[in-house]
Design an enzyme around this catalytic site. Structure first.
Site, PDB file in Angstrom:
ATOM      1  N   ARG A  12       0.816  -1.222   0.000  1.00 26.96           N
ATOM      2  CA  ARG A  12       0.000   0.000   0.000  1.00 26.96           C
ATOM      3  C   ARG A  12       0.849   1.272   0.000  1.00 26.96           C
ATOM      4  O   ARG A  12       0.312   2.374  -0.015  1.00 26.96           O
ATOM      5  CB  ARG A  12      -0.999  -0.014   1.158  1.00 26.96           C
ATOM      6  CG  ARG A  12      -0.362  -0.173   2.495  1.00 26.96           C
ATOM      7  CD  ARG A  12      -1.383  -0.455   3.578  1.00 26.96           C
ATOM      8  NE  ARG A  12      -0.662  -0.622   4.834  1.00 26.96           N
ATOM      9  CZ  ARG A  12      -1.028  -0.099   5.971  1.00 26.96           C
ATOM     10  NH1 ARG A  12      -2.122   0.617   6.054  1.00 26.96           N
ATOM     11  NH2 ARG A  12      -0.323  -0.287   7.052  1.00 26.96           N
TER      12      ARG A  12
ATOM     13  N   ARG B 246       4.611   9.414  -4.706  1.00 24.25           N
ATOM     14  CA  ARG B 246       3.895  10.448  -5.460  1.00 24.25           C
ATOM     15  C   ARG B 246       4.918  11.269  -6.246  1.00 24.25           C
ATOM     16  O   ARG B 246       5.840  11.818  -5.636  1.00 24.25           O
ATOM     17  CB  ARG B 246       3.137  11.361  -4.509  1.00 24.25           C
ATOM     18  CG  ARG B 246       2.044  10.622  -3.772  1.00 24.25           C
ATOM     19  CD  ARG B 246       1.328  11.583  -2.836  1.00 24.25           C
ATOM     20  NE  ARG B 246       0.386  10.865  -2.011  1.00 24.25           N
ATOM     21  CZ  ARG B 246      -0.007  11.250  -0.813  1.00 24.25           C
ATOM     22  NH1 ARG B 246       0.469  12.367  -0.299  1.00 24.25           N
ATOM     23  NH2 ARG B 246      -0.862  10.537  -0.126  1.00 24.25           N
TER      24      ARG B 246
ATOM     25  N   ARG C 209       1.234  -7.162  17.464  1.00 29.90           N
ATOM     26  CA  ARG C 209       2.360  -6.331  17.882  1.00 29.90           C
ATOM     27  C   ARG C 209       1.793  -5.342  18.888  1.00 29.90           C
ATOM     28  O   ARG C 209       0.624  -4.949  18.817  1.00 29.90           O
ATOM     29  CB  ARG C 209       2.974  -5.569  16.703  1.00 29.90           C
ATOM     30  CG  ARG C 209       3.804  -6.423  15.803  1.00 29.90           C
ATOM     31  CD  ARG C 209       5.072  -6.952  16.456  1.00 29.90           C
ATOM     32  NE  ARG C 209       6.103  -5.931  16.595  1.00 29.90           N
ATOM     33  CZ  ARG C 209       7.110  -6.021  17.458  1.00 29.90           C
ATOM     34  NH1 ARG C 209       7.199  -7.054  18.290  1.00 29.90           N
ATOM     35  NH2 ARG C 209       8.028  -5.079  17.513  1.00 29.90           N
TER      36      ARG C 209
ATOM     37  N   ARG D 162       8.273   6.461  16.177  1.00 30.14           N
ATOM     38  CA  ARG D 162       7.663   7.757  15.865  1.00 30.14           C
ATOM     39  C   ARG D 162       7.763   8.673  17.067  1.00 30.14           C
ATOM     40  O   ARG D 162       7.807   8.206  18.213  1.00 30.14           O
ATOM     41  CB  ARG D 162       6.177   7.598  15.526  1.00 30.14           C
ATOM     42  CG  ARG D 162       5.963   6.766  14.291  1.00 30.14           C
ATOM     43  CD  ARG D 162       4.575   6.930  13.738  1.00 30.14           C
ATOM     44  NE  ARG D 162       3.585   6.143  14.459  1.00 30.14           N
ATOM     45  CZ  ARG D 162       2.324   6.003  14.067  1.00 30.14           C
ATOM     46  NH1 ARG D 162       1.901   6.633  12.981  1.00 30.14           N
ATOM     47  NH2 ARG D 162       1.473   5.270  14.742  1.00 30.14           N
TER      48      ARG D 162
ATOM     49  N   GLU E  57       7.182   6.742  20.612  1.00 34.01           N
ATOM     50  CA  GLU E  57       6.414   5.501  20.472  1.00 34.01           C
ATOM     51  C   GLU E  57       7.374   4.340  20.190  1.00 34.01           C
ATOM     52  O   GLU E  57       8.121   4.373  19.216  1.00 34.01           O
ATOM     53  CB  GLU E  57       5.426   5.660  19.317  1.00 34.01           C
ATOM     54  CG  GLU E  57       4.547   4.455  19.083  1.00 34.01           C
ATOM     55  CD  GLU E  57       3.481   4.740  18.042  1.00 34.01           C
ATOM     56  OE1 GLU E  57       2.429   5.306  18.396  1.00 34.01           O
ATOM     57  OE2 GLU E  57       3.717   4.424  16.863  1.00 34.01           O
TER      58      GLU E  57
ATOM     59  N   TYR F  89      -6.915  -4.567  11.262  1.00 35.48           N
ATOM     60  CA  TYR F  89      -6.481  -3.199  11.503  1.00 35.48           C
ATOM     61  C   TYR F  89      -7.494  -2.267  10.860  1.00 35.48           C
ATOM     62  O   TYR F  89      -7.582  -2.165   9.659  1.00 35.48           O
ATOM     63  CB  TYR F  89      -5.062  -2.902  10.981  1.00 35.48           C
ATOM     64  CG  TYR F  89      -4.719  -1.509  11.433  1.00 35.48           C
ATOM     65  CD1 TYR F  89      -4.205  -1.299  12.700  1.00 35.48           C
ATOM     66  CD2 TYR F  89      -5.048  -0.415  10.664  1.00 35.48           C
ATOM     67  CE1 TYR F  89      -4.000  -0.015  13.180  1.00 35.48           C
ATOM     68  CE2 TYR F  89      -4.855   0.870  11.137  1.00 35.48           C
ATOM     69  CZ  TYR F  89      -4.326   1.059  12.383  1.00 35.48           C
ATOM     70  OH  TYR F  89      -4.145   2.320  12.866  1.00 35.48           O
TER      71      TYR F  89
ATOM     72  N   ASP G 180      -9.158   1.642  10.717  1.00 32.99           N
ATOM     73  CA  ASP G 180      -9.092   3.042  11.116  1.00 32.99           C
ATOM     74  C   ASP G 180     -10.437   3.453  11.724  1.00 32.99           C
ATOM     75  O   ASP G 180     -11.428   2.736  11.593  1.00 32.99           O
ATOM     76  CB  ASP G 180      -8.736   3.924   9.906  1.00 32.99           C
ATOM     77  CG  ASP G 180      -7.225   4.078   9.764  1.00 32.99           C
ATOM     78  OD1 ASP G 180      -6.504   3.881  10.754  1.00 32.99           O
ATOM     79  OD2 ASP G 180      -6.770   4.401   8.649  1.00 32.99           O
TER      80      ASP G 180
END
Ligand code: FDA
Length: 371
Positions: free
Chosen positions: A171, A175, A248, A279, A300, A349, A351
Site C-alpha cells: 500500500r 507520489r 504487535r 515515531r 512511540e 487493523y 481506522d
C-alpha cells in the site's frame, strides 16, 4: 421489542453501537475495563501545554465518506489539521509520504520525469518478489528502501523485511508531485476539544461502568442480558481455546518539555534501525494550539506482545488468519446472543472511520432483526 444489551468496550465500535441502539429504544449498558472511555482514541487535556494528549498514539480522523463525516460531526467540530509527516534518517529530515520533495531531498531531482527515471534506475529487477525486501527493491529501489523502510519495518515488526510478507509494502505509494498530505481522503481533521468529548456525547444518558472487566464475571453478564456486543479480543472471549492470535504492541513515553516547539510538526517517523522508537508525536500541533511555551512530546516504541499487554496491530500471517477463521466460525454459532466487532473483535487493523462504519451497519442490522 426493546432489548437489554450489554456492550463490552467503550471505543468507537462499542460507543456508536450504544448510541444507535439506545436511540432505537433499546436499553444499553457499557462496561469498560480501563478507567476511562474512548478505547485507544482517548485523549486528555494538558493545561501546561494547552493541548490534548493522544494517550494511545497519534489519532488523525480521515474519511472519504460523506455519511461518516456527517455522523462524527454530530458529536464534534474538527479543526483544519492535515497530516504532513516528516521522516528522520541519519541527521536528515525528509518530507513523507514519499513525494517529489522527498525525491529532490534524496536524489537532487527537480521534475517528475527526472524523479521517475532516477527511481527506475535504482530498482532491482524482479518479476516475482517473494517478501517485503524484494518487493521494495523491485518497486522503489535500494536508496528508498534503506532510507525509509528497512530500519522502520525491522523495529515495527521485530523481523527482517526479507522475512515479512510483500503485502506489508504494497500500500506504499510514491507520489511524483509535491502532495505531502498523508491521507488522500476528502475529509480530515482533529476534533476540537479532543476525542474524549466525542465519547462523552456518544454515551450521553447511557450507563457506563469503568474498571469493569467482562471476564471477571463472563457467564453472569451473558445471562443477565438479551444480547452482548463484544469489542475485546475475539480469542480472549473463547479463552484462546484454539491458540492465541498474535499482535504487535506499543508503549509510549511522554515528556513535558520546557520549550514552545520541539520538532515543528505533529508526527516524525524515525527510520534508523539503531533508534529504538519508531515515531515521535508533538501533541500541540494536532490541536493547532500554540499558546504555551511548554510542549508535550511522545516517543512511540514497538513492543513484542504477550497476554496482558495492549493488543495493537494484528499480525497478518497465514497462521493467524487460519486461527481467526476458527474463532470467527465459533462466533457465528453465537450470533443470536453475542455480536463481535471492532478492531479486536474482528482481528483487523481498522481506522476510526471504518470502525464507525462497521458499528453503524452492525447496529442497523440488529435493530432490523429485533423490529
Ligand atoms: P478500541 O480498542 O478503541 O476499544 C475497545 C475497548 O474495549 C477498549 O477500551 C478496551 O479497554 C475495551 N475492552 C477490551 N476487553 C474488555 C473486557 N474484557 N472488558 C471490558 N472492556 C474491554 N485510526 C485512524 O483513523 N487514524 C489514526 O491516525 C489512527 N492512529 C492510530 C494509532 C495507533 C497507535 C493505534 C493503536 C490505532 C490508531 N488508529 C487510527 C485506529 C483506531 O485506534 C481504531 O480504529 C479504533 O480505536 C478502534 O475502535 P474499537 O472500538 O474497535 O477498539
Amino acid at each position: 421489542m426493546s432489548k437489554r444489551i450489554l456492550i463490552v468496550g467503550s471505543g468507537f465500535f462499542g460507543s456508536v453501537c450504544a448510541r444507535e441502539l439506545a436511540d432505537a429504544g433499546h436499553h444499553c449498558q457499557v462496561i469498560e475495563k480501563r478507567d476511562h472511555i474512548g478505547g485507544n482514541c482517548y485523549t486528555r487535556y494538558s493545561e501546561e501545554a494547552d493541548c490534548h494528549e493522544h494517550v494511545y498514539g497519534a489519532h488523525i480522523f480521515h474519511t472519504n465518506s460523506q455519511k461518516i463525516w456527517d455522523y462524527v460531526n454530530r458529536f464534534a467540530s474538527f479543526n483544519t489539521y492535515v497530516n504532513r509527516v516528516k521522516a528522520a534518517h541519519g541527521n536528515k529530515i525528509y518530507s513523507f509520504p514519499i513525494n517529489l520533495l522527498t525525491l529532490h531531498q534524496l536524489f537532487g531531482v527537480n521534475t517528475p520525469a527526472e524523479a521517475r527515471s532516477k527511481v527506475a534506475a535504482d530498482c532491482v529487477s524482479n518479476n516475482n518478489p517473494k517478501n517485503m525486501e524484494e518487493y521494495c527493491l523491485a518497486t522503489f529501489g535500494r536508496t528508498i528502501y534503506e532510507t525509509f523502510f528497512y530500519g522502520y519495518s525491522l523495529k515495527q515488526w521485530n523481523r527482517e523485511p526479507k522475512d515479512l510478507p510483500a503485502a506489508i509494502a504494497r500500500r506504499v505509494l510514491i507520489r511524483y508531485n509535491f502532495d505531502d498530505n498523508y491521507f488522500a481522503d476528502r475529509f480530515q481533521g482533529i476534533p476540537i476539544g479532543g476525542y474524549t468529548a466525542i465519547f462523552e456525547k456518544l454515551l450521553d444518558g447511557i450507563q457506563v461502568d469503568l474498571g469493569t472487566d467482562f471476564f471477571s464475571d463472563q457467564e453472569n453478564w451473558i445471562q443477565k442480558y438479551d444480547h452482548v456486543i463484544f469489542t475485546g479480543p475475539i480469542d480472549a472471549y473463547f479463552h484462546r481455546q484454539f491458540g492465541a492470535l498474535e499482535y504487535r504492541s506499543l508503549r509510549w513515553e511522554t515528556e513535558l518539555l520546557d520549550k514552545a516547539d520541539a520538532q515543528g510538526c505533529a508526527v516524525v517517523n524515525h527510520t534508523d534501525a539503531n533508534i529504538p522508537y519508531t515515531r515521535t508525536y508533538e501533541h500541540k500541533h494536532f490541536d493547532l494550539a500554540y499558546t504555551k511555551d511548554k510542549t508535550l512530546l511522545t516517543k512511540e516504541y514497538p513492543l513484542n506482545w504477550e497476554p496482558g499487554k495492549l493488543e495493537v496491530y494484528p499480525v497478518n500471517t497465514d497462521k493467524n488468519q487460519a486461527l481467526y477463521a476458527q474463532y470467527s466460525a465459533a462466533a457465528q454459532e453465537l450470533a443470536g446472543k453475542v455480536t463481535f466487532g471492532g478492531r479486536l473483535g474482528s482481528y483487523r487493523y481498522y481506522d476510526m472511520h471504518q470502525v464507525i462504519g462497521a458499528a453503524l451497519k452492525t447496529s442497523a442490522d440488529l435493530i432490523e432483526t429485533w423490529r
